[in-house]
Design an enzyme around this catalytic site. Structure first.
Site, PDB file in Angstrom:
ATOM      1  N   GLY A  62       9.314   1.345   8.606  1.00 13.42           N
ATOM      2  CA  GLY A  62       8.318   2.360   8.929  1.00 13.42           C
ATOM      3  C   GLY A  62       8.169   2.567  10.428  1.00 13.42           C
ATOM      4  O   GLY A  62       8.252   1.614  11.206  1.00 13.42           O
ATOM      5  N   ARG A  99      -3.417  -5.091   7.027  1.00 14.04           N
ATOM      6  CA  ARG A  99      -4.518  -5.712   7.776  1.00 14.04           C
ATOM      7  C   ARG A  99      -5.808  -4.890   7.697  1.00 14.04           C
ATOM      8  O   ARG A  99      -6.862  -5.392   8.078  1.00 14.04           O
ATOM      9  CB  ARG A  99      -4.128  -5.936   9.235  1.00 14.04           C
ATOM     10  CG  ARG A  99      -3.058  -7.005   9.402  1.00 14.04           C
ATOM     11  CD  ARG A  99      -2.847  -7.420  10.847  1.00 14.04           C
ATOM     12  NE  ARG A  99      -2.091  -8.659  10.943  1.00 14.04           N
ATOM     13  CZ  ARG A  99      -0.769  -8.744  11.157  1.00 14.04           C
ATOM     14  NH1 ARG A  99      -0.054  -7.645  11.309  1.00 14.04           N
ATOM     15  NH2 ARG A  99      -0.170  -9.915  11.215  1.00 14.04           N
ATOM     16  N   ASP A 124       5.471   0.593  12.722  1.00 11.61           N
ATOM     17  CA  ASP A 124       5.845  -0.532  13.587  1.00 11.61           C
ATOM     18  C   ASP A 124       7.037  -0.077  14.424  1.00 11.61           C
ATOM     19  O   ASP A 124       8.171  -0.522  14.228  1.00 11.61           O
ATOM     20  CB  ASP A 124       6.186  -1.749  12.725  1.00 11.61           C
ATOM     21  CG  ASP A 124       4.997  -2.187  11.888  1.00 11.61           C
ATOM     22  OD1 ASP A 124       4.232  -3.034  12.347  1.00 11.61           O
ATOM     23  OD2 ASP A 124       4.824  -1.643  10.772  1.00 11.61           O
ATOM     24  N   GLY A 164       1.904   3.141   2.221  1.00 14.32           N
ATOM     25  CA  GLY A 164       2.927   3.156   3.280  1.00 14.32           C
ATOM     26  C   GLY A 164       4.195   2.480   2.782  1.00 14.32           C
ATOM     27  O   GLY A 164       5.306   3.037   2.895  1.00 14.32           O
ATOM     28  N   HIS A 165       4.042   1.301   2.194  1.00 13.24           N
ATOM     29  CA  HIS A 165       5.208   0.602   1.646  1.00 13.24           C
ATOM     30  C   HIS A 165       5.862   1.432   0.530  1.00 13.24           C
ATOM     31  O   HIS A 165       7.085   1.514   0.444  1.00 13.24           O
ATOM     32  CB  HIS A 165       4.792  -0.747   1.047  1.00 13.24           C
ATOM     33  CG  HIS A 165       4.209  -1.724   2.024  1.00 13.24           C
ATOM     34  ND1 HIS A 165       2.891  -2.118   1.994  1.00 13.24           N
ATOM     35  CD2 HIS A 165       4.767  -2.410   3.050  1.00 13.24           C
ATOM     36  CE1 HIS A 165       2.675  -2.992   2.953  1.00 13.24           C
ATOM     37  NE2 HIS A 165       3.778  -3.184   3.619  1.00 13.24           N
ATOM     38  N   HIS A 183       0.862  -1.185   0.000  1.00 13.97           N
ATOM     39  CA  HIS A 183       0.000   0.000   0.000  1.00 13.97           C
ATOM     40  C   HIS A 183       0.903   1.241   0.000  1.00 13.97           C
ATOM     41  O   HIS A 183       2.140   1.104  -0.047  1.00 13.97           O
ATOM     42  CB  HIS A 183      -0.947  -0.022   1.202  1.00 13.97           C
ATOM     43  CG  HIS A 183      -0.262  -0.263   2.519  1.00 13.97           C
ATOM     44  ND1 HIS A 183       0.622   0.639   3.073  1.00 13.97           N
ATOM     45  CD2 HIS A 183      -0.296  -1.323   3.372  1.00 13.97           C
ATOM     46  CE1 HIS A 183       1.078   0.165   4.214  1.00 13.97           C
ATOM     47  NE2 HIS A 183       0.554  -1.026   4.428  1.00 13.97           N
TER      48      HIS A 183
END
Ligand code: AMP
Length: 283
Positions: free
Chosen positions: A147, A187, A150, A36-37, A34
């Site tokens: 990121g 998720r 986490d 973020g990645h 997504h």
């Protein structure tokens, strides 16, 4: 873009690149990519001549009863996204390529990994630091991007790299959120529309705490209680809401500098985490 599934082939390529002086920046992922990645991949381009992505749903970081078997797997789409982002090499092994059937060696980070998520997911961070160490040995990156979403994972990996002298520069990237504030996560696909609405209580509670702290609040207990009440009121099951020191991850009583407010909560069967760095007012 090279797509490699074989560990020996990947490591041979990595050694060859190294010998030619090519510096690589690695973005380890579990796929279902997504924004973020993708933000990590974009940042990685600033830290290496080539960017590598690994896509591997690491079984050793899932506990019994967790979502390993139903974790989203969208490889073809992921590869397309990597191509568009100018990734040089994607390593997407199957389990047998990464772990020998009789593997019997692992790494444990025993301090930063014990609280927060570690208290609810025994063995999780052993799985994380072990697979990251293995991926570093296979991919031989100069830098690797993780990121802040986490946050505990990122801190445990930094500690592992320091303690075991891995020659890899760790770069941390900011949390990417949906326009309404929900932290992006693979998720999030599990959430029904109603659950997604409930899940917004997490980022809203963190935002409210941020505003409180910017306005002069510094009592961690008061901030934690308010955030927990708001998230619980939305129907989530809170695992923890904790103000912790950003370096040690130890709980703090007062919000000074370098404090992270971290949350883990279940919405239905889906476990979500999020955090924010609290910035006290200058006065
Ligand atoms: P995952 O595929 O969930 O294991 O995540 C792979 C990497 O992407 C980890 O370093 C995560 O911290 C990072 N990541 C996941 N979600 C986000 C996000 N919303 N913003 C920034 N980084 C993220």
């Amino acid at each position: 873009m090279r797509v490699i599934r074989d560990t020996a082939a990947m490591q041979a390529l990595a050694i060859e690149r190294r010998s030619k002086g090519v510096n690589t920046a690695l973005v380890p992922t579990m796929g279902a990519l997504h924004e973020g990645h993708l933000s990590l991949i974009r940042l990685a381009h600033e830290h290496g001549d080539e960017v590598d992505v690994t896509i591997f749903v690491n079984p050793t970081q899932f506990g019994p009863g967790e979502d390993l078997s139903r974790y989203p797997r969208t490889l073809e789409r992921d590869l397309e996204l990597c191509r568009k982002e100018g990734v040089a090499t994607v390593f997407c092994p199957n389990d047998g390529e990464v772990y020998a059937a009789d593997h019997s060696t692992q790494i444990s980070e025993t301090s930063l990994s014990s609280g927060l998520c570690g208290a609810y997911r025994p063995g999780h961070f052993d799985g994380v630091v072990t697979v990251v160490a293995k991926l570093f040995n296979i991919m031989l990156p100069t830098a690797a991007v993780f990121g802040r979403k986490d946050f505990q994972q990122a801190r445990a990996i930094q500690r592992m790299v320091r303690d075991l002298n891995f020659p890899v520069r760790i770069v941390l990237a900011p949390i990417v959120r949906e326009p309404d504030g929900l932290a992006m996560s693979s998720r999030n696909r599990y959430l029904s529309e109603a659950e997604r609405e409930q899940a917004l209580s997490i980022s809203r509670a963190l935002k409210a705490a941020e505003t409180e702290v910017a306005g002069g609040s510094e009592n961690a207990e008061v901030l934690q209680r308010a955030a927990e009440a708001a998230i619980t009121a939305a129907g989530l099951e809170v695992q923890y809401v904790a103000c912790v020191d950003a370096d040690t991850l130890e709980p703090v009583a007062r919000v000074g500098r370098q404090v992270v407010l971290a949350v883990a909560a279940l919405v239905g069967n889906t476990r979500l985490i999020d955090n924010v760095v609290l910035q006290p007012s200058a006065s």
